[in-house]
Design a protein around this motif. Structure first.
Motif, PDB file in Angstrom:
ATOM      1  N   ASP A  55     115.566 122.533 -31.229  1.00  0.00           N
ATOM      2  CA  ASP A  55     115.392 121.249 -30.181  1.00  0.00           C
ATOM      3  C   ASP A  55     115.433 121.555 -28.887  1.00  0.00           C
ATOM      4  O   ASP A  55     115.472 120.570 -28.094  1.00  0.00           O
ATOM      5  CB  ASP A  55     116.976 120.737 -30.605  1.00  0.00           C
ATOM      6  CG  ASP A  55     116.614 119.253 -30.635  1.00  0.00           C
ATOM      7  OD1 ASP A  55     115.519 118.670 -30.716  1.00  0.00           O
ATOM      8  OD2 ASP A  55     117.622 118.262 -30.450  1.00  0.00           O
ATOM      9  N   PHE A  56     115.051 122.700 -28.203  1.00  0.00           N
ATOM     10  CA  PHE A  56     115.122 123.010 -26.886  1.00  0.00           C
ATOM     11  C   PHE A  56     113.640 122.746 -26.469  1.00  0.00           C
ATOM     12  O   PHE A  56     112.668 123.562 -26.458  1.00  0.00           O
ATOM     13  CB  PHE A  56     115.300 124.389 -26.747  1.00  0.00           C
ATOM     14  CG  PHE A  56     115.650 124.528 -25.184  1.00  0.00           C
ATOM     15  CD1 PHE A  56     116.993 124.258 -24.750  1.00  0.00           C
ATOM     16  CD2 PHE A  56     114.899 125.553 -24.400  1.00  0.00           C
ATOM     17  CE1 PHE A  56     117.177 124.427 -23.408  1.00  0.00           C
ATOM     18  CE2 PHE A  56     115.019 125.533 -22.951  1.00  0.00           C
ATOM     19  CZ  PHE A  56     116.421 124.995 -22.466  1.00  0.00           C
ATOM     20  N   GLY A  57     113.179 121.371 -26.148  1.00  0.00           N
ATOM     21  CA  GLY A  57     112.359 120.924 -25.961  1.00  0.00           C
ATOM     22  C   GLY A  57     111.076 121.818 -24.900  1.00  0.00           C
ATOM     23  O   GLY A  57     109.717 121.717 -25.404  1.00  0.00           O
ATOM     24  N   LEU A  68     110.626 124.766 -24.451  1.00  0.00           N
ATOM     25  CA  LEU A  68     110.002 126.235 -24.900  1.00  0.00           C
ATOM     26  C   LEU A  68     108.961 125.818 -25.345  1.00  0.00           C
ATOM     27  O   LEU A  68     108.257 124.991 -26.149  1.00  0.00           O
ATOM     28  CB  LEU A  68     110.913 126.418 -25.854  1.00  0.00           C
ATOM     29  CG  LEU A  68     112.429 127.294 -25.410  1.00  0.00           C
ATOM     30  CD1 LEU A  68     112.807 127.764 -26.992  1.00  0.00           C
ATOM     31  CD2 LEU A  68     111.800 128.471 -24.664  1.00  0.00           C
ATOM     32  N   LEU A  69     108.019 126.783 -24.864  1.00  0.00           N
ATOM     33  CA  LEU A  69     106.588 126.938 -25.556  1.00  0.00           C
ATOM     34  C   LEU A  69     106.561 127.890 -26.736  1.00  0.00           C
ATOM     35  O   LEU A  69     105.725 127.375 -27.687  1.00  0.00           O
ATOM     36  CB  LEU A  69     105.648 127.718 -24.533  1.00  0.00           C
ATOM     37  CG  LEU A  69     105.332 127.043 -23.150  1.00  0.00           C
ATOM     38  CD1 LEU A  69     104.418 127.531 -22.087  1.00  0.00           C
ATOM     39  CD2 LEU A  69     104.692 125.745 -23.456  1.00  0.00           C
ATOM     40  N   LEU A  70     107.485 128.787 -26.949  1.00  0.00           N
ATOM     41  CA  LEU A  70     107.404 129.448 -28.193  1.00  0.00           C
ATOM     42  C   LEU A  70     108.821 129.533 -28.443  1.00  0.00           C
ATOM     43  O   LEU A  70     109.628 129.696 -27.811  1.00  0.00           O
ATOM     44  CB  LEU A  70     106.913 130.863 -27.903  1.00  0.00           C
ATOM     45  CG  LEU A  70     105.589 131.371 -27.632  1.00  0.00           C
ATOM     46  CD1 LEU A  70     105.379 132.876 -27.674  1.00  0.00           C
ATOM     47  CD2 LEU A  70     104.753 131.000 -29.026  1.00  0.00           C
ATOM     48  N   GLY A  71     109.291 129.595 -29.768  1.00  0.00           N
ATOM     49  CA  GLY A  71     110.446 129.495 -30.301  1.00  0.00           C
ATOM     50  C   GLY A  71     111.027 131.254 -30.527  1.00  0.00           C
ATOM     51  O   GLY A  71     109.712 131.877 -30.064  1.00  0.00           O
ATOM     52  N   SER A  72     112.081 131.559 -30.746  1.00  0.00           N
ATOM     53  CA  SER A  72     112.550 132.932 -30.779  1.00  0.00           C
ATOM     54  C   SER A  72     111.837 133.433 -32.033  1.00  0.00           C
ATOM     55  O   SER A  72     111.330 134.800 -31.702  1.00  0.00           O
ATOM     56  CB  SER A  72     114.003 132.961 -31.058  1.00  0.00           C
ATOM     57  OG  SER A  72     114.381 132.071 -32.015  1.00  0.00           O
ATOM     58  N   VAL A  73     111.610 133.025 -33.009  1.00  0.00           N
ATOM     59  CA  VAL A  73     110.911 133.617 -34.097  1.00  0.00           C
ATOM     60  C   VAL A  73     109.360 133.688 -33.969  1.00  0.00           C
ATOM     61  O   VAL A  73     108.900 135.024 -34.209  1.00  0.00           O
ATOM     62  CB  VAL A  73     111.037 132.816 -35.607  1.00  0.00           C
ATOM     63  CG1 VAL A  73     110.168 133.500 -36.619  1.00  0.00           C
ATOM     64  CG2 VAL A  73     112.712 132.484 -35.838  1.00  0.00           C
ATOM     65  N   SER A  74     108.843 132.824 -33.583  1.00  0.00           N
ATOM     66  CA  SER A  74     107.261 133.015 -32.951  1.00  0.00           C
ATOM     67  C   SER A  74     107.024 134.101 -32.001  1.00  0.00           C
ATOM     68  O   SER A  74     106.385 134.880 -31.960  1.00  0.00           O
ATOM     69  CB  SER A  74     106.535 131.762 -32.738  1.00  0.00           C
ATOM     70  OG  SER A  74     107.459 131.071 -31.890  1.00  0.00           O
ATOM     71  N   GLN A  75     108.214 133.980 -30.844  1.00  0.00           N
ATOM     72  CA  GLN A  75     107.882 135.288 -30.059  1.00  0.00           C
ATOM     73  C   GLN A  75     108.079 136.505 -30.376  1.00  0.00           C
ATOM     74  O   GLN A  75     107.472 137.363 -30.060  1.00  0.00           O
ATOM     75  CB  GLN A  75     108.924 134.807 -28.894  1.00  0.00           C
ATOM     76  CG  GLN A  75     109.014 135.944 -27.717  1.00  0.00           C
ATOM     77  CD  GLN A  75     109.471 134.999 -26.474  1.00  0.00           C
ATOM     78  OE1 GLN A  75     110.332 134.006 -26.467  1.00  0.00           O
ATOM     79  NE2 GLN A  75     109.339 135.677 -25.372  1.00  0.00           N
ATOM     80  N   GLU A  76     109.368 136.501 -31.264  1.00  0.00           N
ATOM     81  CA  GLU A  76     109.320 137.847 -31.888  1.00  0.00           C
ATOM     82  C   GLU A  76     108.340 138.532 -32.568  1.00  0.00           C
ATOM     83  O   GLU A  76     107.904 139.675 -32.650  1.00  0.00           O
ATOM     84  CB  GLU A  76     110.509 137.922 -32.631  1.00  0.00           C
ATOM     85  CG  GLU A  76     111.122 139.240 -32.662  1.00  0.00           C
ATOM     86  CD  GLU A  76     112.838 139.436 -33.331  1.00  0.00           C
ATOM     87  OE1 GLU A  76     113.194 140.233 -33.917  1.00  0.00           O
ATOM     88  OE2 GLU A  76     113.480 138.267 -33.076  1.00  0.00           O
ATOM     89  N   CYS A  77     107.460 137.498 -33.364  1.00  0.00           N
ATOM     90  CA  CYS A  77     106.364 137.690 -34.315  1.00  0.00           C
ATOM     91  C   CYS A  77     105.341 138.147 -33.376  1.00  0.00           C
ATOM     92  O   CYS A  77     104.564 139.209 -33.642  1.00  0.00           O
ATOM     93  CB  CYS A  77     106.032 136.853 -35.007  1.00  0.00           C
ATOM     94  SG  CYS A  77     107.148 136.428 -36.384  1.00  0.00           S
ATOM     95  N   ALA A  78     105.201 137.450 -32.215  1.00  0.00           N
ATOM     96  CA  ALA A  78     104.008 137.873 -31.266  1.00  0.00           C
ATOM     97  C   ALA A  78     104.325 139.299 -30.869  1.00  0.00           C
ATOM     98  O   ALA A  78     103.297 140.076 -30.542  1.00  0.00           O
ATOM     99  CB  ALA A  78     103.668 137.044 -30.256  1.00  0.00           C
ATOM    100  N   ARG A 115     104.104 118.951 -29.269  1.00  0.00           N
ATOM    101  CA  ARG A 115     105.064 118.893 -28.001  1.00  0.00           C
ATOM    102  C   ARG A 115     104.333 119.180 -26.690  1.00  0.00           C
ATOM    103  O   ARG A 115     103.327 120.022 -26.787  1.00  0.00           O
ATOM    104  CB  ARG A 115     105.714 120.126 -28.238  1.00  0.00           C
ATOM    105  CG  ARG A 115     107.002 119.918 -29.071  1.00  0.00           C
ATOM    106  CD  ARG A 115     107.875 121.291 -29.309  1.00  0.00           C
ATOM    107  NE  ARG A 115     108.720 121.406 -30.661  1.00  0.00           N
ATOM    108  CZ  ARG A 115     109.998 121.079 -30.558  1.00  0.00           C
ATOM    109  NH1 ARG A 115     110.554 120.821 -29.528  1.00  0.00           N
ATOM    110  NH2 ARG A 115     110.636 121.100 -31.857  1.00  0.00           N
ATOM    111  N   VAL A 116     104.441 118.246 -25.796  1.00  0.00           N
ATOM    112  CA  VAL A 116     103.825 118.446 -24.492  1.00  0.00           C
ATOM    113  C   VAL A 116     104.502 119.099 -23.477  1.00  0.00           C
ATOM    114  O   VAL A 116     105.579 118.829 -23.092  1.00  0.00           O
ATOM    115  CB  VAL A 116     103.042 117.144 -24.145  1.00  0.00           C
ATOM    116  CG1 VAL A 116     102.391 117.100 -22.862  1.00  0.00           C
ATOM    117  CG2 VAL A 116     102.678 116.288 -25.307  1.00  0.00           C
TER     118      VAL A 116
END
Ligand SMILES: Nc1ncnc2c1ncn2[C@@H]1O[C@H](COP(=O)(O)OP(=O)(O)OP(=O)(O)O)[C@@H](O)[C@H]1O
Ligand SMILES: [Mg+2]
Length: 150
Positions: free
Chosen positions: A118-120, A122-132, A147-148
């Protein structure tokens, strides 16, 4: 390409990522694995035997709920298209670690840029960041545009 792994957390972003992955799989003649990672409820160290038994029940229910969630999402996104096989998979474990492990023999890992968090801003969540950062194969971060950036 052999296998495309897609992370599913129940969010619209992850459904959009799955839609993209299914289209990509068609082009590349690949199999899609839609993976939902879920975590075990933890029993308190001073739980009574009855309370510990409750945790066993909770684990079973969590696994069933996780399987149901990912199966329903696959049905919603893919419908009954006989030309496309998408395997729904519920795996116990932390989300990023589980996705990274499943991606070890995959040709592509696909995740939404954001999920249920819900942290509006953020461009990446923690899961997508770790995967990247740690993917053992090419990784696609799917941005749905829902999300804009402010
Ligand atoms: N439990 C999970 N199982 C499988 N894939 C997941 C899971 N959680 C997140 N993902 C994948 O990662 C993508 C981004 O979600 P992420 O959790 O990083 O963002 P968020 O929920 O907005 O932020 P955060 O969880 O860090 O507060 C989702 O669209 C989905 O593809
Ligand atoms: Mg999340």
């Amino acid at each position: 390409m052999k296998k495309i792994v897609v992370g599913i957390d129940g969010s619209e972003a992850s459904k959009n990522a799955l839609r993209w992955a299914v289209d990509e799989a068609r082009l590349r003649d690949a199999q899609v694995v839609a993976l939902h990672a879920w975590e075990t409820p933890i029993a308190s160290p001073d739980a009574t035997p009855a309370q510990s038994l409750d945790v066993v029940t909770a684990v079973t229910e969590s696994h069933e709920a996780a399987s149901q969630l990912v199966t329903e999402i696959v049905e919603e996104v893919v419908g009954d298209d006989p030309n496309q096989t998408v395997t729904p998979l519920a795996v116990e474990g932390a989300a990023a670690a589980t996705l990274l492990d499943a991606a070890r023999d995959a040709g592509l890992l696909v995740v939404g840029s954001r999920g249920l968090g819900d942290f509006g801003a953020l461009l990446l969540g923690s899961v997508s960041q770790e995967c990247a950062q740690h993917a053992p194969c090419p990784v696609l971060i799917h941005r749905s545009g829902e999300r804009v950036r402010k």
